[in-house]
Design a protein around this motif. Sequence first.
Motif, PDB file in Angstrom:
ATOM      1  N   ILE A   1       0.807  -1.215   0.000  1.00  0.00           N
ATOM      2  CA  ILE A   1       0.000   0.000   0.000  1.00  0.00           C
ATOM      3  C   ILE A   1       0.845   1.272   0.000  1.00  0.00           C
ATOM      4  CG2 ILE A   1      -0.332   0.121   2.507  1.00  0.00           C
ATOM      5  CD1 ILE A   1      -3.321   0.944   1.774  1.00  0.00           C
TER       6      ILE A   1
ATOM      7  N   ILE B   1      -6.790   5.145  -0.075  1.00  0.00           N
ATOM      8  CA  ILE B   1      -6.792   3.848  -0.759  1.00  0.00           C
ATOM      9  C   ILE B   1      -7.598   2.838   0.054  1.00  0.00           C
ATOM     10  CG2 ILE B   1      -5.347   1.904  -1.481  1.00  0.00           C
ATOM     11  CD1 ILE B   1      -3.163   4.049  -2.141  1.00  0.00           C
ATOM     12  N   ARG B   2      -7.401   2.830   1.357  1.00  0.00           N
ATOM     13  CA  ARG B   2      -8.178   1.922   2.224  1.00  0.00           C
ATOM     14  C   ARG B   2      -9.666   2.271   2.184  1.00  0.00           C
ATOM     15  NH1 ARG B   2      -3.857   2.991   6.077  1.00  0.00           N
ATOM     16  NH2 ARG B   2      -2.340   1.328   5.893  1.00  0.00           N
TER      17      ARG B   2
ATOM     18  N   TYR C   1     -11.322   3.578  -0.381  1.00  0.00           N
ATOM     19  CA  TYR C   1     -11.857   3.036  -1.634  1.00  0.00           C
ATOM     20  C   TYR C   1     -12.026   1.521  -1.542  1.00  0.00           C
ATOM     21  CZ  TYR C   1     -10.943   7.538  -3.951  1.00  0.00           C
ATOM     22  OH  TYR C   1     -10.936   8.854  -4.316  1.00  0.00           O
ATOM     23  N   GLU C   2     -11.085   0.891  -0.896  1.00  0.00           N
ATOM     24  CA  GLU C   2     -11.166  -0.561  -0.715  1.00  0.00           C
ATOM     25  C   GLU C   2     -12.384  -0.921   0.146  1.00  0.00           C
ATOM     26  OE1 GLU C   2      -8.512  -4.090   1.329  1.00  0.00           O
ATOM     27  OE2 GLU C   2      -7.494  -2.242   0.713  1.00  0.00           O
TER      28      GLU C   2
ATOM     29  N   LEU D   1     -12.083  -0.913  -4.865  1.00  0.00           N
ATOM     30  CA  LEU D   1     -10.772  -1.490  -5.153  1.00  0.00           C
ATOM     31  C   LEU D   1     -10.753  -2.908  -4.588  1.00  0.00           C
ATOM     32  CD1 LEU D   1      -7.999  -0.847  -6.368  1.00  0.00           C
ATOM     33  CD2 LEU D   1      -7.302   0.001  -4.141  1.00  0.00           C
ATOM     34  N   ASN D   2     -11.073  -3.865  -5.439  1.00  0.00           N
ATOM     35  CA  ASN D   2     -11.209  -5.258  -4.990  1.00  0.00           C
ATOM     36  C   ASN D   2     -10.022  -6.130  -5.388  1.00  0.00           C
ATOM     37  OD1 ASN D   2     -13.831  -4.744  -3.962  1.00  0.00           O
ATOM     38  ND2 ASN D   2     -14.624  -4.848  -6.044  1.00  0.00           N
TER      39      ASN D   2
ATOM     40  N   VAL E   1      -7.082  -6.287  -4.064  1.00  0.00           N
ATOM     41  CA  VAL E   1      -6.132  -6.508  -2.979  1.00  0.00           C
ATOM     42  C   VAL E   1      -6.120  -7.976  -2.542  1.00  0.00           C
ATOM     43  CG1 VAL E   1      -7.792  -5.921  -1.177  1.00  0.00           C
ATOM     44  CG2 VAL E   1      -5.367  -5.634  -0.740  1.00  0.00           C
TER      45      VAL E   1
ATOM     46  N   ARG F   1      -1.304  -5.893   2.789  1.00  0.00           N
ATOM     47  CA  ARG F   1      -2.068  -5.874   1.543  1.00  0.00           C
ATOM     48  C   ARG F   1      -1.090  -5.918   0.380  1.00  0.00           C
ATOM     49  NH1 ARG F   1      -4.754  -2.242   4.999  1.00  0.00           N
ATOM     50  NH2 ARG F   1      -7.014  -2.329   4.933  1.00  0.00           N
TER      51      ARG F   1
ATOM     52  N   TYR G   1      -1.100  -5.360  -3.791  1.00  0.00           N
ATOM     53  CA  TYR G   1      -1.907  -4.845  -4.905  1.00  0.00           C
ATOM     54  C   TYR G   1      -1.215  -5.136  -6.228  1.00  0.00           C
ATOM     55  CZ  TYR G   1      -4.198  -2.107  -1.247  1.00  0.00           C
ATOM     56  OH  TYR G   1      -4.876  -1.718  -0.127  1.00  0.00           O
TER      57      TYR G   1
ATOM     58  N   ALA H   1      -4.165  -1.976  -9.981  1.00  0.00           N
ATOM     59  CA  ALA H   1      -4.733  -1.128  -8.924  1.00  0.00           C
ATOM     60  C   ALA H   1      -4.446   0.349  -9.216  1.00  0.00           C
ATOM     61  CB  ALA H   1      -4.179  -1.526  -7.564  1.00  0.00           C
TER      62      ALA H   1
ATOM     63  N   ARG I   1     -18.787   2.613  -8.558  1.00  0.00           N
ATOM     64  CA  ARG I   1     -18.809   1.193  -8.186  1.00  0.00           C
ATOM     65  C   ARG I   1     -19.635   0.381  -9.179  1.00  0.00           C
ATOM     66  NH1 ARG I   1     -21.383   1.543  -3.969  1.00  0.00           N
ATOM     67  NH2 ARG I   1     -19.710   2.152  -2.573  1.00  0.00           N
TER      68      ARG I   1
END
Length: 158
Positions: free
Chosen positions: A3, A17-18, A20-21, A26-27, A29, A37, A39, A43, A64
């Motif tokens: 990350i 970033i977290r 968005y995850e 952001l799938n 990861v 994590r 990526y 990503a 999304r």
Amino acid sequence: MRIGELARRSGLSTSRIRFYEARGLLNLVVRKANGYREYPSDALVILGIIVGAQRTGFSLDEIRQLLPVNLGSWRRVELMDALRRKIAGIEQMEKQLGESKRQLQAIIRKIDGRPDGVGCADNTKRLLKEFVASEPRSVSKKSKTHRARSRDAAVARG
């Protein structure tokens, strides 16, 4: 990449970033055994798409719905429809903003064009009478009451 590197390369903070995850944007990861994590390089592309889409007015929910599971499987028809809807929304907003601008410019001209010998309070009353006379008929009673109080306060201030 981890990350920290993704944050450095994307220009985003690790917390963003977290975020968005956590929002399901952001799938890509993968969690390592040590909890870090990991990526893939895609990503970076996904983050660029998210940031760019937000800049153009898309909500996170809209983004999304449009993001593909992987970058090779875009749903073209849905994407094009969403882009066209966003453009239509922007055009409607531009129209509304243009009307607001014209109204404000008219008010400025009327204030600047105050007749000689008319004081601020009397000019305000004169302009408010014009404003009330030109008000649309479909305005709710509650809205009219609120505006009347605002006008009364403006007149009292001179």
